[in-house]
Structure formats: C-alpha cells, structure tokens
Scaffold this active site. Sequence first.
Site, short mmCIF file in Angstrom:
data_model
loop_
_atom_site.label_atom_id
_atom_site.label_comp_id
_atom_site.label_asym_id
_atom_site.label_seq_id
_atom_site.Cartn_x
_atom_site.Cartn_y
_atom_site.Cartn_z
N SER A 115 0.83 -1.19 0.00
CA SER A 115 0.00 0.00 0.00
C SER A 115 0.87 1.25 0.00
CB SER A 115 -0.95 -0.05 1.20
OG SER A 115 -1.90 0.97 1.16
N ASP A 163 -8.99 -3.23 -5.68
CA ASP A 163 -9.01 -4.07 -4.47
C ASP A 163 -9.69 -3.40 -3.29
OD1 ASP A 163 -7.20 -2.16 -3.63
OD2 ASP A 163 -5.49 -3.53 -3.45
N HIS A 185 -7.53 -5.48 -0.64
CA HIS A 185 -6.32 -4.75 -0.31
C HIS A 185 -5.65 -5.25 0.98
CE1 HIS A 185 -3.72 -1.22 -0.81
NE2 HIS A 185 -3.80 -1.04 0.50
N LEU A 195 -8.18 -14.80 7.14
CA LEU A 195 -9.29 -15.33 6.36
C LEU A 195 -9.29 -14.64 4.99
CD1 LEU A 195 -12.09 -15.30 9.10
CD2 LEU A 195 -10.89 -17.29 8.18
#
Length: 317
Positions: A115, A262, A284, A294
């Site tokens: 990011s 995303d 993201h 998860l």
Amino acid sequence: MGGLAAAVVLGTALVVVPCVVTLSGEPVSSERVADDAQTRYPIVLAHGIMGFAYVGKQSYWRDIPETLRAHGAQVFVTQVSAFNSSDVRGQQLLDQVQKIMQETGAKKVNLIGHSHGSHSVRYVAGTHPEWVASVTTVSGPTTGSEVADWLAELDRNHPWVAGLVLSFGDAVGGLINSITHVDLPIDSRQAMQSLTSTGAGFFNQRFPAGVPEQACGEGGNVVDGVRYYSWSSVGQFYRALNLSDYIMSFTGKAFVREPDNDGLVGKCASHLGQVIRDDYPMNHFQIVNQFSGLVAPGADPIGLFVEHARRLKEAGL
C-alpha cells in the site's frame, strides 16, 4: 458522498478494534523448514496506511515474516507513521534501513512495501539506490488511489465532512502509536494528499524508477542497479468473517476510472517495474493476510511472499 464518508468512518471503526484483536494472536512458528528462500540480502517489510510493526507477537504482515524466516530468509519488520506524507514515511524508513545495514553488515537490502509502504520503499531506493538490491510493491498506489481523490474532492466541497474522516484517521494513528509504544507524527491530511493522483504524480516525477510510461504497462525492470517488481489484486468482498471485506466494499464505491480494484488501489494504478500479476483474488488487506488470515478460497498471500523470496534468491539478490 456524505453517506460514503459516514460509511468509511463507521467501517474503519468496525475494523480497527477487530484488527488489533486478531493481529495480537500467536504467530506461526519460525522453525526452519528449508533454505529455499534464503536471499543474499535481508528482506525489509514496509507497511501501509493504518500500519505498524507488531501488536503483541503478531505483525501487520500476519504470519508472513515468520514463514519467510522458516524458509531461510532474514526478515526485518519496520514501523513508520500510520498516516503521514510519502516523504515523512520514506525518511523514517530510510533511517531504519540504514540501521539494519549497520547492524547486519549487509551491503544492500530487498525492500517490500504494501500500500502506501510502496512509496516508502521507492523513496529509499530513489534516495540511496546503492543500498537497495530490489524494490517490490504489493498493491501499491503507483499512480494514486481514487479513494484519496474522492476524499480530496470531499474536502474541497464539504470540508467539515472530510474533516471528520481525517480527524478520525488521526485518532486511529494515535491509537496505533499507543498500542505499539511509539511516538511517530500522525497527519491524515498529508497522507491523503500524497495518495491522490496529483500527489502520486508529483512523487513519480521525483522518483520515476519503475513507473510505467504507458497506462497499465510495465516500467523499467532494472533502474540504477535496482530491480523493480510489483503484484496486486482485485475484488473487495470474499469472506464474510473478515471484517476488512466490509470496509473495502464501502471504499470500492469511490472508484470510477478503474472498476477493477481491491477497494483502495486500482489494478493498473498498482503497476511498477516487472508486473508479476495484478489480479489475484483478494482485497487490499487480504493480500497481506489481514486481518485474521481469512482470505478468498484458494488464495495464498503468504505463499506469494515465499515464492517471491525464491525469485529474489534465484536472481542473486
């Protein structure tokens, strides 16, 4: 637009506490299982917005550092301001990279940024390319984020609403400082401005290495002796039990130019250097195994990092 702003605030609030709780769990074992990812130079991980190094024993990069170490890699997890400008965060990372090199005796490092951390690693490589063997960005906003563009527009048209969002970001940054026992400067407005298309454009003018000349293309694979790689994902909602999916579904509504995104970064906006892949089925946060590990069925964010470390090793890095 006010409704989306409220959703961002509420969604972030619903995510921050579960993030802290799930990331504070016991990490996987670092017991050595192989040397197949033992790179020549240390791997340095740089987090994105709302990021940190460790909460308890678990890092922002949930189980990724431990797995890399189990495969022989030497890995360092860094921490910079959770929210601030690309330059401030980049300089903070630069100082830590210098310290890592001094402590290890390494001549270079392999930088991986997620990011907004992608700007941090590019800042280091652009400032001291002789220190860097490779730069890898994971869901990095190379040409900016449409979410930041939307928030900047909201700030122009409805400054009091945007002010609420930015103030909440500052509060989250302060909370992260508190729980990670650091005192780093927090400035959500500077982070927003850095991540807009305009802000990213200015950054790219100063640090052009790896930036594609054509939209959605590849950039230079090797610049000033530094190898550049990137990968990213598309989609926002994959797992109902992962609360990051809900906020990514909210923020994904801000996208107009890139429907394939995303939740925070567009598919083409993420391209830098050699594009390994730009459509992994994760959002993201899932691409770095957040928050609770998860992710989409069949997706393997941890495996991508091990595979990349092997790639770096094979390249002699």
